[in-house]
Design an enzyme around this catalytic site. Structure first.
Site, PDB file in Angstrom:
ATOM      1  N   ARG A 217     -16.587  -0.633  -2.986  1.00 51.95           N
ATOM      2  CA  ARG A 217     -17.749  -0.823  -2.761  1.00 51.95           C
ATOM      3  C   ARG A 217     -18.772  -1.536  -3.620  1.00 51.95           C
ATOM      4  O   ARG A 217     -19.664  -1.880  -2.419  1.00 51.95           O
ATOM      5  CB  ARG A 217     -18.538   0.934  -2.593  1.00 51.95           C
ATOM      6  CG  ARG A 217     -18.042   2.092  -2.018  1.00 51.95           C
ATOM      7  CD  ARG A 217     -18.060   2.594  -2.342  1.00 51.95           C
ATOM      8  NE  ARG A 217     -18.243   3.548  -3.489  1.00 51.95           N
ATOM      9  CZ  ARG A 217     -18.579   3.790  -4.871  1.00 51.95           C
ATOM     10  NH1 ARG A 217     -19.767   4.730  -4.315  1.00 51.95           N
ATOM     11  NH2 ARG A 217     -17.946   4.394  -5.966  1.00 51.95           N
TER      12      ARG A 217
ATOM     13  N   HIS B 110       0.726  -1.118  -0.100  1.00 51.03           N
ATOM     14  CA  HIS B 110       0.089   0.172   0.414  1.00 51.03           C
ATOM     15  C   HIS B 110       0.494   1.091  -0.169  1.00 51.03           C
ATOM     16  O   HIS B 110       1.187   1.876   1.088  1.00 51.03           O
ATOM     17  CB  HIS B 110      -1.116   0.346   0.926  1.00 51.03           C
ATOM     18  CG  HIS B 110      -2.246   0.996   1.653  1.00 51.03           C
ATOM     19  ND1 HIS B 110      -1.794   2.074   0.324  1.00 51.03           N
ATOM     20  CD2 HIS B 110      -3.318   0.723   2.215  1.00 51.03           C
ATOM     21  CE1 HIS B 110      -3.354   2.770   0.523  1.00 51.03           C
ATOM     22  NE2 HIS B 110      -4.240   2.132   1.424  1.00 51.03           N
TER      23      HIS B 110
ATOM     24  N   HIS C 152      -2.728   6.752  -0.798  1.00 51.63           N
ATOM     25  CA  HIS C 152      -3.885   7.939  -0.184  1.00 51.63           C
ATOM     26  C   HIS C 152      -3.024   8.568   1.056  1.00 51.63           C
ATOM     27  O   HIS C 152      -3.982   8.744   1.428  1.00 51.63           O
ATOM     28  CB  HIS C 152      -4.642   6.632   0.094  1.00 51.63           C
ATOM     29  CG  HIS C 152      -5.637   5.825  -0.824  1.00 51.63           C
ATOM     30  ND1 HIS C 152      -5.869   4.440  -0.621  1.00 51.63           N
ATOM     31  CD2 HIS C 152      -5.338   5.405  -2.135  1.00 51.63           C
ATOM     32  CE1 HIS C 152      -6.660   3.827  -2.309  1.00 51.63           C
ATOM     33  NE2 HIS C 152      -6.218   5.230  -2.831  1.00 51.63           N
TER      34      HIS C 152
ATOM     35  N   TYR D  23      -0.342   7.345   2.696  1.00 52.05           N
ATOM     36  CA  TYR D  23      -0.044   6.825   3.798  1.00 52.05           C
ATOM     37  C   TYR D  23       1.316   6.930   3.986  1.00 52.05           C
ATOM     38  O   TYR D  23       2.018   7.104   3.164  1.00 52.05           O
ATOM     39  CB  TYR D  23      -0.860   5.206   3.366  1.00 52.05           C
ATOM     40  CG  TYR D  23      -2.848   5.211   4.388  1.00 52.05           C
ATOM     41  CD1 TYR D  23      -2.312   5.675   5.672  1.00 52.05           C
ATOM     42  CD2 TYR D  23      -2.865   4.569   3.897  1.00 52.05           C
ATOM     43  CE1 TYR D  23      -3.733   5.203   5.994  1.00 52.05           C
ATOM     44  CE2 TYR D  23      -4.206   5.133   3.399  1.00 52.05           C
ATOM     45  CZ  TYR D  23      -4.876   5.439   5.230  1.00 52.05           C
ATOM     46  OH  TYR D  23      -6.311   5.310   5.537  1.00 52.05           O
TER      47      TYR D  23
END
Length: 368
Positions: free
Chosen positions: A336, A171, A174, A176
């Site tokens: 989603r 990751h 975003h 991080y």
């Protein structure tokens, strides 16, 4: 919907991994791992998606072995005997349904979670002790911290291969930790882990990839998830031109990445003027590597609004399928829609579009 789903449900291979189709379950934090240990409900949650035609599952972010890797208590760990035993059960459940699965290895860096009302046992760590320009958060990492953090990523990847996972994803998006090294708004370092150019600031990510590659095997798939936008700054951009994007992604390719997962809030938006290619399209064009596209696939609206309470309705896949058929990208990550409906992929394959479900925030309260 009028476009064909033939390409979406065609096989694809990455290294040793043969996928039955191009549908990927996007990594989505669920925070149901009490004390960081995945239990049977998490194993069943992922297995349901594997049973309904998801070609590849990328798990929610799983924390590497750093004291401040996480910012809430019930995100799963990917270290320690208890957590790894839990992940072995997840893996077995997915494999029993014919699925393929990667853990996403995660460190949140300087990003606090005020809603969690919890702090890790050590100060949050990041390149420069800030989460965004002017926002102090935790401490700046020392050279020892950086080296130990790289080793923690490699150790987690080694454990993933040992357990039998089909690859790993890092990751690096975003806002991080790895992304905080990329972004000039959060990386103010003047040593070898900083720099004025994105090529210099990509060094930390490249060293993580290099260490992960050394800890695994040449044909073990290593994916990296990147984004332009940050949670702390939606309009932020790492690369404003194709040349800058090449400088950003090039070191990651040289270090041994196999796949680039390109996170956008809306997959259909062009990345640069003068071309309708999206982020994943440009990444594939510039690197030659397989790419994963993601961002509001199959639903109206986009995920930030959806998580804030806006109901997202089923949407046409025609534009997505057109771009996939054109070869812009190779795999499609769905977020989603798969939280709401574990059978989403099977319904698409079978043309059961009238059975598609809307996404409501209440879906986040359970593991369906």
């Amino acid at each position: 919907m009028t476009a064909s789903t033939a390409t979406l449900f065609s096989p694809f291979s990455i290294g040793r991994l043969a996928l039955r189709n191009r549908v990927v379950m996007a990594p989505m934090t669920r925070s149901f791992a009490t004390g960081g240990v995945p239990a049977d409900d998490i194993a069943e949650y992922y297995a349901r998606r594997a049973a309904h035609d998801v070609g590849l599952i990328i798990t929610e972010g799983a924390l590497i072995a750093r004291p401040s890797a996480g910012n809430e208590p019930n995100v799963p760990r990917f270290h320690g005997e208890d957590a790894l035993a839990g992940w072995a059960k997840v893996l077995a459940a997915v494999k029993a349904k014919g699925g393929r699965i990667w853990p996403q290895l995660w460190h949140v860096g300087a990003l606090r979670n005020p809603s969690a009302n919890w702090m890790p046992p050590a100060p949050l760590e990041s390149p420069s002790g800030i989460s965004r320009p002017g926002r102090e958060s935790g401490v700046a990492m020392t050279e020892t911290d950086v080296v130990d953090c790289i080793a923690a990523y490699a150790s987690a990847a080694r454990d993933a291969m040992r357990l039998g996972f089909d690859g790993v994803e890092l990751h690096a998006a975003h806002g991080y930790l790895i992304d905080q090294f990329f972004w000039p708004g959060s990386n103010l370092r003047t040593d070898r882990w900083g720099g004025a150019s994105i090529g210099e600031r990509a060094r930390f990510a490249a060293e993580v990839v290099r260490a992960v590659r050394a800890a695994t095997a040449p044909d073990f798939p290593v994916c990296i998830r990147v984004s332009q936008w940050k949670q702390q700054d939606f309009p932020a951009r790492i690369a404003t031109t194709p040349q800058e994007m090449e400088q950003w992604l090039g070191p990651l390719v040289m270090a041994g990445v196999d796949v680039i997962h390109c996170s956008q809030r809306r997959f259909w938006e062009p990345e640069f003027e003068g071309s309708d290619l999206n982020f994943a399209g440009w990444a594939k064009k510039l690197t030659g590597l397989p790419t994963i596209t993601v961002g509001s696939v199959g639903l109206t609206g986009e995920f930030v609004a959806g998580f804030r309470g806006e109901v997202s309705q089923p949407a046409s896949l025609d534009e997505l399928l057109r771009r996939l058929d054109r070869g812009d990208f190779d795999l499609v990550a769905v977020g989603r829609a798969l939280i709401t409906d574990p059978a989403w992929a099977a319904k698409v394959r079978e043309g059961r579009f009238d059975e598609m479900m809307a996404f409501e925030r209440s879906a986040l309260a359970t593991l369906r």
